[in-house]
Write an enzyme that holds these catalytic residues in place. Structure first.
Site, PDB file in Angstrom:
ATOM      1  N   SER A  65      31.840  39.457  50.441  1.00  9.00           N
ATOM      2  CA  SER A  65      32.542  39.930  51.642  1.00  9.00           C
ATOM      3  C   SER A  65      31.865  41.154  52.262  1.00  9.00           C
ATOM      4  CB  SER A  65      33.992  40.269  51.286  1.00  9.00           C
ATOM      5  OG  SER A  65      34.619  39.161  50.669  1.00  9.00           O
TER       6      SER A  65
HETATM    7  N1  SAM Z   1      35.174  38.886  45.654  1.00  9.08           N
HETATM    8  C1  SAM Z   1      33.919  38.214  45.865  1.00  9.08           C
HETATM    9  C2  SAM Z   1      32.738  39.137  45.814  1.00  9.08           C
HETATM   10  O1  SAM Z   1      32.914  40.329  45.540  1.00  9.08           O
HETATM   11  O2  SAM Z   1      31.620  38.640  45.984  1.00  9.08           O
HETATM   12  C3  SAM Z   1      33.905  37.379  47.121  1.00  9.08           C
HETATM   13  C4  SAM Z   1      34.721  36.173  46.957  1.00  9.08           C
HETATM   14  S1  SAM Z   1      34.355  34.825  48.006  1.00  9.08           S
HETATM   15  C5  SAM Z   1      34.778  35.430  49.573  1.00  9.08           C
HETATM   16  C6  SAM Z   1      35.725  33.771  47.552  1.00  9.08           C
HETATM   17  C7  SAM Z   1      35.613  33.173  46.166  1.00  9.08           C
HETATM   18  O3  SAM Z   1      36.856  32.569  45.836  1.00  9.08           O
HETATM   19  C8  SAM Z   1      34.571  32.041  46.061  1.00  9.08           C
HETATM   20  O4  SAM Z   1      33.645  32.317  45.048  1.00  9.08           O
HETATM   21  C9  SAM Z   1      35.411  30.813  45.728  1.00  9.08           C
HETATM   22  O5  SAM Z   1      34.758  29.867  44.909  1.00  9.08           O
HETATM   23  C10 SAM Z   1      36.600  31.451  45.037  1.00  9.08           C
HETATM   24  N2  SAM Z   1      37.807  30.616  44.977  1.00  9.08           N
HETATM   25  C11 SAM Z   1      38.308  29.761  45.901  1.00  9.08           C
HETATM   26  N3  SAM Z   1      39.451  29.195  45.432  1.00  9.08           N
HETATM   27  C12 SAM Z   1      39.664  29.710  44.196  1.00  9.08           C
HETATM   28  C13 SAM Z   1      40.680  29.531  43.204  1.00  9.08           C
HETATM   29  N4  SAM Z   1      41.732  28.707  43.362  1.00  9.08           N
HETATM   30  N5  SAM Z   1      40.581  30.233  42.055  1.00  9.08           N
HETATM   31  C14 SAM Z   1      39.541  31.086  41.830  1.00  9.08           C
HETATM   32  N6  SAM Z   1      38.548  31.280  42.738  1.00  9.08           N
HETATM   33  C15 SAM Z   1      38.623  30.616  43.896  1.00  9.08           C
END
Ligand code: SAM
Length: 221
Positions: A65
């Site tokens: 992000s």
């Molecule tokens: N916090 C992260 C960082 O510091 O890089 C950015 C996160 S990215 C915007 C969103 C993440 O949420 C992705 O890696 C995606 O695979 C994960 N995601 C989506 N649905 C999810 C779920 N139900 N449980 C866990 N992770 C999930």
């Protein structure tokens, strides 16, 4: 990091120009962002872009992000050193590394095994030891370590997943992007003795939270 860190100046500029200048004042959050080497959490070859004012792709359709949004969400968690924190959506591991600077216990749950594995590698390279990365559907939370003083959801869902509210301790804070697929409202929930207070924080744009209590269907599950 060390004096030889080639990105230290970029990191300080990021904190001053993108984050403090836009109103983030929590000195703990600013110090953590000055310290954690964000360039170790982006794909190889993209290090120069790590301190730019935007999200970046990290593979498998996911993103790290925008630094400012990370700062706002972290500040709104009001973390204390003894807090137990759950992050849903490990992604690159960068947000989790910041949480580990500010809280006592950090569990971060990621749906995609390959993404989780790279996050573990990134955290190890950055020398961060205080994060446990778990693979699973974070819309169900992570009951073995509940309740949490803070929960941060870094992917967007149509509504706050109920299990996450259930796993919030009294006085606990939850931050999540809530709304349609293209853009959402960042909301903060605070669990009080007599109910849950909801505070809107403004518009954001996140990748979807895919799981039992998030987005479903369309070949995602
Ligand atoms: N916090 C992260 C960082 O510091 O890089 C950015 C996160 S990215 C915007 C969103 C993440 O949420 C992705 O890696 C995606 O695979 C994960 N995601 C989506 N649905 C999810 C779920 N139900 N449980 C866990 N992770 C999930």
């Amino acid at each position: 990091m060390t004096e030889t860190d080639p990105y230290q100046r970029e990191r300080e500029e990021m904190v001053e120009c993108q984050i403090r200048a836009r109103g983030v004042r929590d000195e703990g959050v600013l110090a953590a962002m000055r310290k954690i080497p964000r360039h170790l959490f982006v794909p190889k070859g993209c290090e120069r872009a790590a301190y730019e004012d935007r999200p970046l792709p990290i593979g498998e359709g996911q993103t790290i992000s925008q630094p400012y949004i990370v700062a706002v969400m972290t500040e709104q968690l009001d973390l204390a050193p003894q807090d137990r924190v759950l992050e849903v959506g490990t992604g690159s591991g960068y947000q989790a590394a910041l949480l580990a600077e500010l809280a006592g216990t950090v569990i971060s749950i990621e749906r995609l095994r390959g993404v989780a594995e790279r996050a573990r590698e990134n955290l190890a390279r950055a020398g961060v030891t205080g994060v446990r990365v778990v693979v699973g559907d974070g819309t169900k939370g992570y009951p073995p370590e509940a309740p949490y003083n803070a929960i941060i959801v870094t992917a967007a869902s149509p509504a706050v997943p109920e299990p996450l509210i259930d796993q919030l301790a009294e006085g606990g804070r939850l931050i999540a992007p809530i709304g349609p697929r293209d853009c959402q409202d960042l909301v903060k929930l605070v669990r009080r003795r007599d109910g849950v207070e909801t505070i809107p924080l403004g518009g954001v744009c996140f990748v979807p939270l895919i799981g039992q209590f998030g987005w479903r269907g369309e070949g995602f599950l």
